[in-house]
Design a protein around this motif. Structure first.
Motif, PDB file in Angstrom:
ATOM      1  N   GLY A 137     -11.580  56.851-108.766  1.00  0.00           N
ATOM      2  CA  GLY A 137     -11.094  56.718-110.113  1.00  0.00           C
ATOM      3  C   GLY A 137     -11.607  57.991-111.158  1.00  0.00           C
ATOM      4  O   GLY A 137     -11.418  58.195-112.391  1.00  0.00           O
ATOM      5  N   LYS A 138     -12.287  59.011-110.279  1.00  0.00           N
ATOM      6  CA  LYS A 138     -12.849  60.188-110.982  1.00  0.00           C
ATOM      7  C   LYS A 138     -11.384  61.266-110.947  1.00  0.00           C
ATOM      8  O   LYS A 138     -10.756  60.983-110.052  1.00  0.00           O
ATOM      9  N   LYS A 139     -11.749  62.077-111.939  1.00  0.00           N
ATOM     10  CA  LYS A 139     -10.633  63.055-112.060  1.00  0.00           C
ATOM     11  C   LYS A 139     -10.426  63.944-110.762  1.00  0.00           C
ATOM     12  O   LYS A 139      -9.478  64.574-110.591  1.00  0.00           O
ATOM     13  N   GLU A 140     -11.698  64.100-110.050  1.00  0.00           N
ATOM     14  CA  GLU A 140     -11.560  65.022-108.876  1.00  0.00           C
ATOM     15  C   GLU A 140     -11.366  64.303-107.713  1.00  0.00           C
ATOM     16  O   GLU A 140     -11.232  64.867-106.519  1.00  0.00           O
ATOM     17  N   GLU A 141     -10.901  62.961-107.908  1.00  0.00           N
ATOM     18  CA  GLU A 141     -10.670  62.085-106.639  1.00  0.00           C
ATOM     19  C   GLU A 141      -9.706  62.724-105.558  1.00  0.00           C
ATOM     20  O   GLU A 141      -9.813  62.809-104.482  1.00  0.00           O
ATOM     21  N   ASN A 142      -8.530  62.988-106.194  1.00  0.00           N
ATOM     22  CA  ASN A 142      -7.380  63.530-105.214  1.00  0.00           C
ATOM     23  C   ASN A 142      -7.684  64.704-104.768  1.00  0.00           C
ATOM     24  O   ASN A 142      -7.456  65.144-103.519  1.00  0.00           O
ATOM     25  N   LEU A 143      -8.346  65.572-105.368  1.00  0.00           N
ATOM     26  CA  LEU A 143      -8.597  66.913-104.845  1.00  0.00           C
ATOM     27  C   LEU A 143      -9.816  66.896-103.729  1.00  0.00           C
ATOM     28  O   LEU A 143      -9.607  67.361-102.647  1.00  0.00           O
ATOM     29  N   ILE A 144     -10.689  65.952-103.881  1.00  0.00           N
ATOM     30  CA  ILE A 144     -12.022  66.125-103.043  1.00  0.00           C
ATOM     31  C   ILE A 144     -11.316  65.588-101.654  1.00  0.00           C
ATOM     32  O   ILE A 144     -11.689  65.564-100.419  1.00  0.00           O
ATOM     33  N   GLU A 145     -10.525  64.380-101.912  1.00  0.00           N
ATOM     34  CA  GLU A 145      -9.956  63.645-100.660  1.00  0.00           C
ATOM     35  C   GLU A 145      -9.158  64.717 -99.865  1.00  0.00           C
ATOM     36  O   GLU A 145      -9.046  64.520 -98.766  1.00  0.00           O
ATOM     37  N   THR A 146      -8.366  65.699-100.539  1.00  0.00           N
ATOM     38  CA  THR A 146      -7.337  66.553 -99.823  1.00  0.00           C
ATOM     39  C   THR A 146      -8.249  67.495 -98.979  1.00  0.00           C
ATOM     40  O   THR A 146      -8.050  67.797 -97.960  1.00  0.00           O
ATOM     41  N   VAL A 147      -9.401  68.200 -99.809  1.00  0.00           N
ATOM     42  CA  VAL A 147     -10.403  68.892 -99.179  1.00  0.00           C
ATOM     43  C   VAL A 147     -10.936  68.276 -97.746  1.00  0.00           C
ATOM     44  O   VAL A 147     -11.060  68.886 -96.732  1.00  0.00           O
ATOM     45  N   SER A 148     -11.287  66.992 -98.022  1.00  0.00           N
ATOM     46  CA  SER A 148     -11.966  66.200 -97.028  1.00  0.00           C
ATOM     47  C   SER A 148     -10.942  66.093 -95.755  1.00  0.00           C
ATOM     48  O   SER A 148     -11.442  66.029 -94.540  1.00  0.00           O
ATOM     49  N   ILE A 149      -9.785  65.566 -96.172  1.00  0.00           N
ATOM     50  CA  ILE A 149      -8.628  65.487 -94.939  1.00  0.00           C
ATOM     51  C   ILE A 149      -8.420  66.811 -94.075  1.00  0.00           C
ATOM     52  O   ILE A 149      -8.602  67.045 -93.106  1.00  0.00           O
ATOM     53  N   ARG A 150      -8.747  68.026 -95.153  1.00  0.00           N
ATOM     54  CA  ARG A 150      -8.458  69.484 -94.396  1.00  0.00           C
ATOM     55  C   ARG A 150      -9.583  69.566 -93.345  1.00  0.00           C
ATOM     56  O   ARG A 150      -9.429  70.389 -92.362  1.00  0.00           O
ATOM     57  N   ALA A 151     -10.653  68.942 -93.611  1.00  0.00           N
ATOM     58  CA  ALA A 151     -11.710  69.228 -92.616  1.00  0.00           C
ATOM     59  C   ALA A 151     -11.891  68.331 -91.415  1.00  0.00           C
ATOM     60  O   ALA A 151     -12.302  68.781 -90.293  1.00  0.00           O
ATOM     61  N   MET A 152     -10.900  67.494 -91.385  1.00  0.00           N
ATOM     62  CA  MET A 152     -10.630  66.566 -90.148  1.00  0.00           C
ATOM     63  C   MET A 152      -9.655  67.325 -89.111  1.00  0.00           C
ATOM     64  O   MET A 152      -8.770  68.097 -89.601  1.00  0.00           O
ATOM     65  N   GLN A 153      -9.874  66.843 -87.988  1.00  0.00           N
ATOM     66  CA  GLN A 153      -8.675  67.240 -86.863  1.00  0.00           C
ATOM     67  C   GLN A 153      -7.695  66.468 -87.061  1.00  0.00           C
ATOM     68  O   GLN A 153      -7.557  65.642 -87.633  1.00  0.00           O
ATOM     69  N   LYS A 154      -6.712  67.006 -86.313  1.00  0.00           N
ATOM     70  CA  LYS A 154      -5.268  66.193 -86.236  1.00  0.00           C
ATOM     71  C   LYS A 154      -5.363  65.164 -85.015  1.00  0.00           C
ATOM     72  O   LYS A 154      -5.805  65.699 -84.093  1.00  0.00           O
ATOM     73  N   ALA A 155      -5.041  63.865 -85.151  1.00  0.00           N
ATOM     74  CA  ALA A 155      -5.171  63.111 -84.168  1.00  0.00           C
ATOM     75  C   ALA A 155      -3.539  63.483 -83.371  1.00  0.00           C
ATOM     76  O   ALA A 155      -2.699  64.030 -83.704  1.00  0.00           O
ATOM     77  N   ARG A 156      -3.809  63.127 -81.984  1.00  0.00           N
ATOM     78  CA  ARG A 156      -2.628  63.596 -80.992  1.00  0.00           C
ATOM     79  C   ARG A 156      -2.721  62.505 -79.852  1.00  0.00           C
ATOM     80  O   ARG A 156      -3.623  61.853 -79.748  1.00  0.00           O
ATOM     81  N   TYR A 157      -1.875  62.748 -78.916  1.00  0.00           N
ATOM     82  CA  TYR A 157      -1.807  62.034 -77.738  1.00  0.00           C
ATOM     83  C   TYR A 157      -2.115  62.815 -76.541  1.00  0.00           C
ATOM     84  O   TYR A 157      -2.096  64.080 -76.582  1.00  0.00           O
ATOM     85  N   SER A 158      -3.075  62.352 -75.641  1.00  0.00           N
ATOM     86  CA  SER A 158      -3.456  62.801 -74.412  1.00  0.00           C
ATOM     87  C   SER A 158      -3.748  61.931 -73.489  1.00  0.00           C
ATOM     88  O   SER A 158      -4.193  60.665 -73.704  1.00  0.00           O
ATOM     89  N   VAL A 159      -3.849  62.130 -71.976  1.00  0.00           N
ATOM     90  CA  VAL A 159      -4.271  61.397 -71.040  1.00  0.00           C
ATOM     91  C   VAL A 159      -5.820  61.460 -70.793  1.00  0.00           C
ATOM     92  O   VAL A 159      -6.448  60.439 -70.188  1.00  0.00           O
ATOM     93  N   GLU A 160      -6.618  62.528 -71.489  1.00  0.00           N
ATOM     94  CA  GLU A 160      -7.971  62.585 -71.591  1.00  0.00           C
ATOM     95  C   GLU A 160      -8.225  61.872 -72.861  1.00  0.00           C
ATOM     96  O   GLU A 160      -8.373  62.299 -73.834  1.00  0.00           O
ATOM     97  N   ASN A 161      -9.022  60.728 -72.628  1.00  0.00           N
ATOM     98  CA  ASN A 161      -9.513  59.967 -73.651  1.00  0.00           C
ATOM     99  C   ASN A 161     -10.996  60.318 -74.129  1.00  0.00           C
ATOM    100  O   ASN A 161     -11.967  60.431 -73.704  1.00  0.00           O
ATOM    101  N   ILE A 162     -10.813  60.824 -75.554  1.00  0.00           N
ATOM    102  CA  ILE A 162     -12.393  61.386 -75.975  1.00  0.00           C
ATOM    103  C   ILE A 162     -12.435  60.234 -77.209  1.00  0.00           C
ATOM    104  O   ILE A 162     -13.396  60.469 -78.057  1.00  0.00           O
ATOM    105  N   GLY A 163     -11.652  59.432 -77.208  1.00  0.00           N
ATOM    106  CA  GLY A 163     -11.753  58.332 -78.353  1.00  0.00           C
ATOM    107  C   GLY A 163     -11.293  58.823 -79.754  1.00  0.00           C
ATOM    108  O   GLY A 163     -10.643  60.005 -79.717  1.00  0.00           O
ATOM    109  N   HIS A 164     -11.274  57.862 -80.692  1.00  0.00           N
ATOM    110  CA  HIS A 164     -10.520  58.204 -82.154  1.00  0.00           C
ATOM    111  C   HIS A 164     -11.503  58.094 -83.505  1.00  0.00           C
ATOM    112  O   HIS A 164     -12.103  57.191 -83.687  1.00  0.00           O
ATOM    113  N   TYR A 165     -12.080  59.329 -83.585  1.00  0.00           N
ATOM    114  CA  TYR A 165     -13.006  59.541 -84.735  1.00  0.00           C
ATOM    115  C   TYR A 165     -12.800  58.732 -85.796  1.00  0.00           C
ATOM    116  O   TYR A 165     -13.647  58.114 -86.515  1.00  0.00           O
TER     117      TYR A 165
END
Length: 715
Positions: free
Chosen positions: A528-556
């Motif tokens: 609900g704050k004016k910076e909500e969308n912005l901080i969410e965008t920057v937070s998503i950029r800090a995350m890795q991308k999910a992908r497929y693999s036979v080597e299981n490391i879990g889903h953070y």
């Protein structure tokens, strides 16, 4: 006493002696990477002056190309001799470069030395002698592997020849097309052209028309052009459709006899209003007080699509359905995706199901994975299901309300385990019959969406655990997992610094759960704050991308140790792989498959998912520009959504359309780009434009060809 001696000896070492030591140190171990700290310790550089001298020499050695700085303060011997292999990056401004395979800095390749290499080609280059304080430079001597030889653009046809004018930012020159290679194309047509040669002395590459997409500006033409630009198919091969037409929609009795029969149990689908491919349904019945049987029923696509067959090969190649603004490009032929496999109401359908015995508090007492037959009683849209949740009235209200109660309990559990809550809205366009966007609306995930999401997550997780969780001394069988790595530590630190200016904090160290809980806390705080969308965008950029693999490391992001994709086989190839392997391992007790083969399939699926997402974004961008075409000159309030060295990106509050204020238009000062603090700062007047700043802009230009909106500042 010895220590004192060492220090004295250290002081007596001059620059030439230390340089020789360093050169010997690197040449003896040419393949290793050394940190500054390690170099100091190995060469016994204990005094501050010696350390400073060492840093000085290292910078000289780097300038002379003797060593490469692989990462901040991490150095490696520059083993490349005269020749080097790498990936060519072509720029329309002529500032081409190659990225060496062995790592290190990019190497500049002038246009005259490019041998007409194309973007992403694998090339061999000859390095020029290094000039002091100048970037490394080289010349392409061989093109080892072509990455892409087809381009999309608009034809310009003259009397005896034609050109393809591309909007591709990687091609500086238009493509010359001989008249006889035009395939009937006319000026103003969008076309796909294949480059067949680029003679040494010629300025332009020579090409031939592969396909005419239609008139530039026509909606279908432009959507097909976007697909072609990303190398995605825009038509379905006839022979694959013919093979699908031959598949019978009649279910033989002997097939029904092999399956668990759910036709008499209340079952329904909940999907978007415009969906045609229903690949999941839910059934529910009461077993006893506070214990329910919930079935997650998934279209049994692999019953119809045989491994290695013509339909399967096409599905594997596509790997995913593509969702553009106004159309779906299906992974499987429409006869399968919208008819035979789609779980339509009042039709008997073959399904692969996970059946849960579950309490109202979301505790799974037992589950089984079985082949089933179902008959859906009702097709709900999300809006209809939401209406029942909000009013408590409507068809199958008891079942819908019970499922919603269980889903809420599952969701709560997930977040208390550290799952990250990114609840983003989607921008959607209302489009007229010609494909023109007439209005913009925002789609938010409500309880009905979350209900379906929770049961799909539960089914996906349970399937992954069934195969992945094995006794200690046993090796799990090869299986495609959906994995998500921990956030990049450096990006997490940047996020912490960035949000501090808004008065927020997050943890950047501690357990996985500690970090994810603090990110969730942040996401709650900004609601609900004016910076909500912005901080969410920057937070998503800090995350890795999910992908497929036979080597299981879990889903953070989901806080699951085991996770896969089982619930959408109509639109995702990995789900088909999972269905086949489940049948092989559970029903037939089959041996494990090849890890190498399945990792390749996982990589391909991850890549295709990314390409499809890029195409989807390009189609949204196109519609945004089209929507703003008649609004040039109008003033809007917005937020700075991106900061780069070439300008400021601004997202308009009213309709979420994004455009750019080019740096050349910020002409009141010389602006410098501060990457760390996401801002542009004026050298003279110190005026700062930062990510998240509220700003008023005027729509200056709307270029549909380039999918580009330009804004101008309004003071």
């Amino acid at each position: 006493m010895a220590k004192k001696k060492e220090k004295k000896a250290g002081k007596r070492m001059n620059k030439k002696q230390l340089a020789e030591k360093l050169m010997q140190f690197f040449s003896e171990r040419p393949n290793d990477v050394f940190s500054l700290k390690y170099i100091f310790s190995e060469l016994k550089l204990t005094t501050h002056p010696l350390k400073m001298l060492c840093i000085d020499i290292l910078h000289d050695m780097r300038a002379d190309d003797y060593i490469a700085e692989i990462d901040k303060n991490k150095f490696k011997f520059n083993s490349h001799g005269k020749e080097l292999v790498g990936t060519f990056r072509r720029k329309s401004n002529g500032k081409n470069f190659i990225v060496p395979e062995e790592g290190g800095d990019p190497i500049f390749i002038a246009e005259r030395n490019s041998a007409h290499a194309m973007n992403n080609d694998k090339v061999r280059i000859m390095l020029f002698a290094k000039r002091r304080n100048r970037d490394a430079e080289g010349e392409v001597i061989e093109i080892l592997e072509r990455a892409n030889d087809t381009f999309v653009g608009t034809l310009e046809v003259a009397k005896s020849y034609a050109f393809l004018v591309t909007e591709n930012r990687t091609l500086a020159n238009d493509i010359f097309i001989p008249k006889e290679k035009l395939k009937g194309g006319k000026t103003g047509d969008k076309a796909i052209v294949k480059v067949v040669e680029w003679p040494d002395k010629a300025k332009n590459p020579i090409g031939q028309v592969i396909d005419i997409l239609g008139k530039a500006g026509d909606n279908t033409t432009e959507m097909h052009a976007i697909l072609a630009e990303f190398g995605l198919p825009y038509v379905y091969p006839k022979n694959v459709e013919t093979a699908a037409d031959k598949i019978s929609d009649i279910i033989p009795q002997e097939e029904i006899d092999k399956r668990e029969d759910f036709r008499g149990i209340t079952t329904f689908t909940i999907d978007p209003r415009d969906a045609k491919d229903f690949d999941d349904a839910l059934s529910i019945r009461k077993l006893k007080d506070n214990l329910w049987e919930v079935g997650v029923h998934i279209a049994d696509v692999t019953h119809y699509v045989k491994e290695g067959g013509i339909i399967d090969r096409e599905g594997e190649k596509r790997a995913t359905s593509v969702y553009l603004v106004d159309r779906t490009i299906p992974m499987l032929p429409e006869r399968l995706s919208n008819y035979i496999c789609s779980l339509r109401p009042d039709e008997e359908k073959l399904t692969y199901s996970v059946i849960f015995d579950i309490t109202e508090k979301g505790e799974v007492k037992d589950f089984r994975i079985v082949h089933t037959i179902i008959k859906s009683d009702r097709r709900f849209t999300y809006e209809e299901a939401q209406q029942i949740i909000e009013t408590g009235e409507g068809d199958f209200k008891e079942e819908v309300l019970t499922l919603n109660m269980i889903a809420k309990a599952l969701r709560e559990k997930r977040f208390s385990s550290g799952a990250i809550n990114f609840d983003r809205y989607e921008v959607k366009f209302e489009i007229d019959e010609k494909g023109k966007p007439i209005s913009v609306y925002f789609k938010e995930a409500k309880d009905s969406n979350k209900l379906i999401e929770e049961f799909m997550l539960l089914a996906n997780r349970s399937v992954a655990e069934k195969i992945g969780k094995v006794p200690k001394n046993k090796k799990p069988k090869v299986f495609p997992y959906r994995i998500h790595d921990l956030p990049d530590p450096e990006k997490l630190d940047n996020l912490a610094q960035f949000i501090a200016r808004f008065g927020y904090k997050i943890r950047t160290s501690g357990t996985k759960t500690d970090v994810s809980k603090s990110i969730n806390h942040l996401l709650d705080d900004i609601q609900g704050k004016k910076e909500e969308n912005l901080i969410e965008t920057v937070s998503i950029r800090a995350m890795q991308k999910a992908r497929y693999s036979v080597e299981n490391i879990g889903h953070y992001g989901l806080a699951f140790e085991y996770y896969t994709h089982f619930t959408s086989p109509i639109r995702r190839y990995p789900d088909m792989m999972v269905h086949r392997l489940l049948t092989k391992y559970l029903d037939q007790g089959g041996r494990s498959v090849s890890a190498v083969k399945y990792e390749e399939l996982c990589d391909h699926s991850s890549n295709m998912e990314q390409i499809a997402a890029n195409a989807e974004r390009a189609s949204i961008k196109y519609k945004q520009v089209e929507f703003m075409m008649d609004k040039v000159g109008q003033v809007y309030d917005g937020v700075i959504s991106g900061v780069t060295e070439w300008g400021l990106y601004v997202e308009l509050n009213e309709n979420k359309c994004e455009g750019m204020i080019p740096i050349r238009d910020l002409d009141d000062d010389y602006y410098e780009f501060d990457e760390k603090n996401y801002c542009l700062r004026g050298r003279k007047n110190k005026r700062t434009y930062s990510l998240g700043d509220v700003i008023s802009v005027k729509v200056a230009r709307a270029n549909l060809e380039k999918k580009q909106l330009d804004f101008a500042l309004v003071d």
